[in-house]
Scaffold this active site. Sequence first.
Site, PDB file in Angstrom:
ATOM      1  N   LYS A 191       0.859  -1.193   0.000  1.00 49.27           N
ATOM      2  CA  LYS A 191       0.000   0.000   0.000  1.00 49.27           C
ATOM      3  C   LYS A 191       0.885   1.229   0.000  1.00 49.27           C
ATOM      4  CE  LYS A 191      -1.880   2.775   2.972  1.00 49.27           C
ATOM      5  NZ  LYS A 191      -1.858   4.022   2.183  1.00 49.27           N
ATOM      6  N   GLU A 267      10.051   1.059  10.422  1.00 49.46           N
ATOM      7  CA  GLU A 267      11.037   2.119  10.164  1.00 49.46           C
ATOM      8  C   GLU A 267      10.291   3.431  10.363  1.00 49.46           C
ATOM      9  OE1 GLU A 267      14.116   1.681   9.454  1.00 49.46           O
ATOM     10  OE2 GLU A 267      14.225  -0.381   8.725  1.00 49.46           O
ATOM     11  N   CYS A 302      13.295  11.175   6.804  1.00 44.30           N
ATOM     12  CA  CYS A 302      13.323  10.590   8.154  1.00 44.30           C
ATOM     13  C   CYS A 302      14.665  10.825   8.836  1.00 44.30           C
ATOM     14  CB  CYS A 302      13.016   9.101   8.090  1.00 44.30           C
ATOM     15  SG  CYS A 302      14.127   8.215   7.005  1.00 44.30           S
TER      16      CYS A 302
HETATM   17  P1  NAD Z   1       2.416   8.144   8.030  1.00 41.23           P
HETATM   18  O1  NAD Z   1       2.759   7.328   9.215  1.00 41.23           O
HETATM   19  O2  NAD Z   1       1.343   9.136   8.151  1.00 41.23           O
HETATM   20  O3  NAD Z   1       1.985   7.199   6.816  1.00 41.23           O
HETATM   21  C1  NAD Z   1       2.776   6.129   6.400  1.00 41.23           C
HETATM   22  C2  NAD Z   1       1.894   5.074   5.794  1.00 41.23           C
HETATM   23  O4  NAD Z   1       1.002   4.577   6.792  1.00 41.23           O
HETATM   24  C3  NAD Z   1       1.015   5.597   4.654  1.00 41.23           C
HETATM   25  O5  NAD Z   1       0.896   4.617   3.662  1.00 41.23           O
HETATM   26  C4  NAD Z   1      -0.326   5.830   5.330  1.00 41.23           C
HETATM   27  O6  NAD Z   1      -1.427   5.725   4.466  1.00 41.23           O
HETATM   28  C5  NAD Z   1      -0.339   4.695   6.336  1.00 41.23           C
HETATM   29  N1  NAD Z   1      -1.205   4.990   7.480  1.00 41.23           N
HETATM   30  C6  NAD Z   1      -1.526   6.201   7.989  1.00 41.23           C
HETATM   31  N2  NAD Z   1      -2.410   6.059   9.030  1.00 41.23           N
HETATM   32  C7  NAD Z   1      -2.616   4.719   9.156  1.00 41.23           C
HETATM   33  C8  NAD Z   1      -3.423   3.952  10.038  1.00 41.23           C
HETATM   34  N3  NAD Z   1      -4.200   4.517  10.979  1.00 41.23           N
HETATM   35  N4  NAD Z   1      -3.410   2.606   9.901  1.00 41.23           N
HETATM   36  C9  NAD Z   1      -2.654   2.028   8.942  1.00 41.23           C
HETATM   37  N5  NAD Z   1      -1.896   2.703   8.073  1.00 41.23           N
HETATM   38  C10 NAD Z   1      -1.873   4.050   8.182  1.00 41.23           C
HETATM   39  O7  NAD Z   1       3.789   8.764   7.555  1.00 41.23           O
HETATM   40  P2  NAD Z   1       4.049   9.711   6.309  1.00 41.23           P
HETATM   41  O8  NAD Z   1       3.537  11.058   6.666  1.00 41.23           O
HETATM   42  O9  NAD Z   1       3.578   9.091   5.037  1.00 41.23           O
HETATM   43  O10 NAD Z   1       5.638   9.684   6.236  1.00 41.23           O
HETATM   44  C11 NAD Z   1       6.393  10.467   7.054  1.00 41.23           C
HETATM   45  C12 NAD Z   1       6.967   9.654   8.188  1.00 41.23           C
HETATM   46  O11 NAD Z   1       7.715   8.537   7.696  1.00 41.23           O
HETATM   47  C13 NAD Z   1       7.932  10.443   9.010  1.00 41.23           C
HETATM   48  O12 NAD Z   1       7.701  10.250  10.371  1.00 41.23           O
HETATM   49  C14 NAD Z   1       9.302   9.867   8.612  1.00 41.23           C
HETATM   50  O13 NAD Z   1      10.283  10.031   9.569  1.00 41.23           O
HETATM   51  C15 NAD Z   1       8.957   8.449   8.343  1.00 41.23           C
HETATM   52  N6  NAD Z   1       9.950   7.809   7.466  1.00 41.23           N
HETATM   53  C16 NAD Z   1      10.835   6.909   8.008  1.00 41.23           C
HETATM   54  C17 NAD Z   1      11.797   6.293   7.221  1.00 41.23           C
HETATM   55  C18 NAD Z   1      12.766   5.297   7.821  1.00 41.23           C
HETATM   56  O14 NAD Z   1      13.391   4.568   7.076  1.00 41.23           O
HETATM   57  N7  NAD Z   1      12.889   5.221   9.120  1.00 41.23           N
HETATM   58  C19 NAD Z   1      11.865   6.589   5.869  1.00 41.23           C
HETATM   59  C20 NAD Z   1      10.958   7.503   5.331  1.00 41.23           C
HETATM   60  C21 NAD Z   1       9.995   8.097   6.159  1.00 41.23           C
END
Ligand code: NAD
Length: 510
Positions: A191, A267, A302
Amino acid sequence: MTWSTLEDTRRIAAELRLPSRAFIDGAPAAARSGALFETLNPATGAVLATLPLCGADEVDRAVAAARRSFRDGVWSRATPERRKEVLLRLAGLIRAAAPRLAVMESLESGKPVSDCLKEIGGEVPDFFQWYGEAIDKSYGDVAPTGDAACALIMREPIGVVGAVLPWNFPLLMAAWKLAPALAAGCSVVVKPAEETSLTTLALAELAIEAGLPEGVLNVVTGPGETTGRLIGQHGDIDAVSFTGSTEVGRLFLQYAGSSNLKTVGLEMGGKSPFIVLDDAELTPELIDHAVTAAFWNAGQNCSANMRQIVPRRLQDEYLARIVDRLQSLAPGDPLDPATGMGPMISAGHRRRVQAHLERGRAEGARLVHAGRVDPALAAGSYLAPVVFGDLTAGMSIAREEIFGPVLGTLPVDGMDEALAVANGTEYGLHATVFTRDIDRALHFARRLSCGTVAVNGFTEGDVKTPFGGWGKSGSLARDKGREAMAQYQQVKTVWIGLKTPVDRRAGGAA
Ligand code: NAD
């Protein structure tokens, strides 16, 4: 194909065929309910595409297709040579399609098209190639037993994997998960983030062209609260690999606990430090790294090193050089190959970042620089670079992940304070340290509580090195490197009891 002008990328954009359906069991699929959602272009605010909002019906179909393909063994039991051949072919197809995919990704994410091309023409196919090359070189183990047994330790694909992705590096994050999962022999339901589904859908089509059997790679599109939650709670998914915020990562642990106890690899966010020790020279290279560390991908990274820890006596000079360097980093049209910084992913995200900045000022952070956005870009969700000085460790701006174009300095007196401030967060994803002294470099590398330490240059490593976080930044799971395969494998012990050899030759000793 040249990338010298905006006309080139605009021409590609005009000719693009954007995916409009999910991808289930080897074919494009609509939502049976007919529900749809819109993807916006963050640079203009205009609707870019309309996609199916996948509900329980589509997630069930995708998981059933993945399960069937896994049980049939069309991929899970294919020879290593066969899997390698398909993944190498996929790498080649991605390279050939890179200009088109880069423009597509730039349109949906607002990332500068040059950055997209660098990732999609380079690192993304490299992942499929590296893991494809690794499959037929992965051996199991034989445990050290006595003569009475032979014990084999085998690694088998974990089964059906759910991959849930963020929007900040759409195709790269897909590659980080899919390449090792597919190499391991798993079937996957992925997804993408609802903001950036298009390139992952295009990738699924290329995978079929490369020879991946139907049902092995499925893409369901939709918001996290619906489609993501259904993946997290599904009773027939064996493992979830998630990249995103710490808040949502926590939910995936709850989903697993309340469903089938699937394995969860996380992650998540970060608040990473960039540490300049007092022997380091403030060279243009160091300042370039400091600016990249904080502002790469408009800070939506991130591992963004926005907390810059500098010797107190150097702070003013350091800030002056950073601000000077920022004169050449104005936000611009992401489709222009000369642009180095695009908009925030959405207007809503820009508001969240602005709220962090306002709180920082209210808490006493010194505003040193606030760039401006060209009024011609007003329709997009742009935010120009912001620089603060005199942050203190307790300020929310120095503790909470902002995920926007902001850099702040924390002045310190001495190495011990630098280390304490660097480690003074609940996250532990990444750190950079600049010093000319190898003893100090290794001292910091050993004492920093995080998954990756970069010395004398901001980097996340490459495909060969594991990447993941400590504390609230991640679980034990790692993306990249040999370690990533472990997320997608089960370990099986086969213990074979052996009888003491009997000498069958008459009258003779063995
Ligand atoms: P997010 O957590 O809002 O969303 C990530 C994914 O989770 C999306 O596909 C979203 O649709 C899904 N999601 C959101 N709410 C959900 C729920 N209630 N249940 C199930 N799935 C759900 O994050 P984002 O805004 O897309 O990305 C930014 C975040 O990602 C930042 O915190 C960043 O640090 C992190 N990030 C981490 C890494 C790493 O390797 N550690 C890499 C890239 C981004």
